[in-house]
Design an enzyme around this catalytic site. Structure first.
Site, PDB file in Angstrom:
ATOM      1  N   SER A  77       0.827  -1.208   0.000  1.00  0.00           N
ATOM      2  CA  SER A  77       0.000   0.000   0.000  1.00  0.00           C
ATOM      3  C   SER A  77       0.862   1.259   0.000  1.00  0.00           C
ATOM      4  O   SER A  77       1.885   1.323   0.689  1.00  0.00           O
ATOM      5  CB  SER A  77      -0.898   0.036   1.244  1.00  0.00           C
ATOM      6  OG  SER A  77      -1.748  -1.077   1.316  1.00  0.00           O
ATOM      7  N   TYR A 115      -9.571   4.609 -16.723  1.00  0.00           N
ATOM      8  CA  TYR A 115      -9.652   5.194 -15.374  1.00  0.00           C
ATOM      9  C   TYR A 115     -11.082   5.649 -15.088  1.00  0.00           C
ATOM     10  O   TYR A 115     -11.499   5.717 -13.943  1.00  0.00           O
ATOM     11  CB  TYR A 115      -8.660   6.347 -15.251  1.00  0.00           C
ATOM     12  CG  TYR A 115      -8.345   6.719 -13.819  1.00  0.00           C
ATOM     13  CD1 TYR A 115      -7.872   5.775 -12.924  1.00  0.00           C
ATOM     14  CD2 TYR A 115      -8.520   8.031 -13.373  1.00  0.00           C
ATOM     15  CE1 TYR A 115      -7.578   6.113 -11.615  1.00  0.00           C
ATOM     16  CE2 TYR A 115      -8.230   8.380 -12.064  1.00  0.00           C
ATOM     17  CZ  TYR A 115      -7.758   7.420 -11.188  1.00  0.00           C
ATOM     18  OH  TYR A 115      -7.476   7.762  -9.886  1.00  0.00           O
ATOM     19  N   LYS A 172     -11.291  12.187  -8.715  1.00  0.00           N
ATOM     20  CA  LYS A 172      -9.989  12.708  -8.291  1.00  0.00           C
ATOM     21  C   LYS A 172      -9.850  14.192  -8.642  1.00  0.00           C
ATOM     22  O   LYS A 172      -9.166  14.941  -7.931  1.00  0.00           O
ATOM     23  CB  LYS A 172      -8.864  11.895  -8.925  1.00  0.00           C
ATOM     24  CG  LYS A 172      -8.747  10.470  -8.398  1.00  0.00           C
ATOM     25  CD  LYS A 172      -8.323  10.430  -6.944  1.00  0.00           C
ATOM     26  CE  LYS A 172      -7.964   9.003  -6.534  1.00  0.00           C
ATOM     27  NZ  LYS A 172      -7.508   8.911  -5.128  1.00  0.00           N
TER      28      LYS A 172
END
Length: 258
Positions: free
Chosen positions: A23, A159, A166
């Site tokens: 992560s 995406y 975002k």
């Protein structure tokens, strides 16, 4: 380095988004810890705890707390625990995002209302909530950092709906940087290149995205989670006190290419 020469010695911060050793959030936690910071780490649920707790213990996390940002009161409980244990907070790293798979793999035009709302709730609004809860704990100033991606600014194949989500996150960072700046609280977006994380694996044809990044980036390589952690550590440090509201790309220069 001795403790007196660690640039983050004495700083305390919350890191949200550790799921496993790959992560981005864990890369940040390792670097922050190595540079002297004390960290609190969250895990999503009971199932995730068995994976996250050993990682949190490896970086001597003072607090290891459950946090599902969609669950009522859990975010408030995390900040209450930080307030009770530490009394103050120097930084927050927000590295969580989610979108239902059907919406993530479909066109933006076809995104469901529920999918869009959930993606915004987890990926964007939770950062606003964290900023609001962190503000009273940052009476001496502090740093808030969230993670974005190049697809917020340019269309990236596959995406999909996460691009607009975002983009909203990056815009929120700019507005909060303006609002919180007088209190000495700096707000940043860090935008890593594609990384082989569990979250990224949900993007369709992700291997192609990886290959393209290696081919097009001036450095011809992928960045890793420690690269991202190093940049976040700089932004948290006093050396970055004149910076706020920016998008900092950590992508080997990929973003400059046409």
């Amino acid at each position: 380095m001795s403790q007196t020469h660690l640039p983050l010695a004495g700083k305390r911060g919350l890191i949200v988004g550790v799921a496993n050793a790959n992560s981005i959030a864990y890369g940040c936690a390792k670097v922050m810890h190595a540079l002297g910071a004390e960290v609190a780490i969250t895990y999503l649920n009971e199932k995730a705890e068995k994976h996250v707790r050993p990682l949190a213990e490896a970086v001597d996390a003072s607090l290891i707390l459950p946090l599902n940002v969609e669950a009522p009161d859990e975010l408030e409980k995390v900040f209450a625990a930080i307030g009770e244990s530490w009394g103050q907070l120097d930084f927050v790293i927000h590295s969580i995002a989610f979108c239902p798979m059907d919406d993530l793999h479909g066109r933006v035009t076809d995104c469901s209302l529920s999918g869009f709302q959930q993606a915004m709730r987890v990926s964007c609004y939770s950062f606003i909530e964290m900023a609001r809860l962190a503000e009273p704990l940052m009476s001496q100033g502090g740093t808030l950092i969230t993670m974005s991606y190049y697809g917020a600014d340019k269309v990236v194949e596959n995406y999909n709906i996460m691009g607009p989500v975002k983009a909203a996150l990056e815009s929120s960072v700019r507005y909060m940087a303006h609002e919180l700046g007088p209190k000495g609280i700096r707000v940043h977006t860090v935008s890593p290149g594609p990384l082989k994380t569990r979250a990224a694996s949900g993007i369709a044809h992700f291997d192609h995205l990886i290959d393209s990044a290696i081919e097009r980036a001036p450095q011809n390589r992928l960045v890793d989670i420690e690269d991202v952690g190093n940049v976040c550590a700089f932004l948290v440090s006093d050396a970055a006190r004149a910076l706020t509201g920016e998008v900092t790309y950590v992508d080997g220069g990929f973003n400059i290419m046409a």
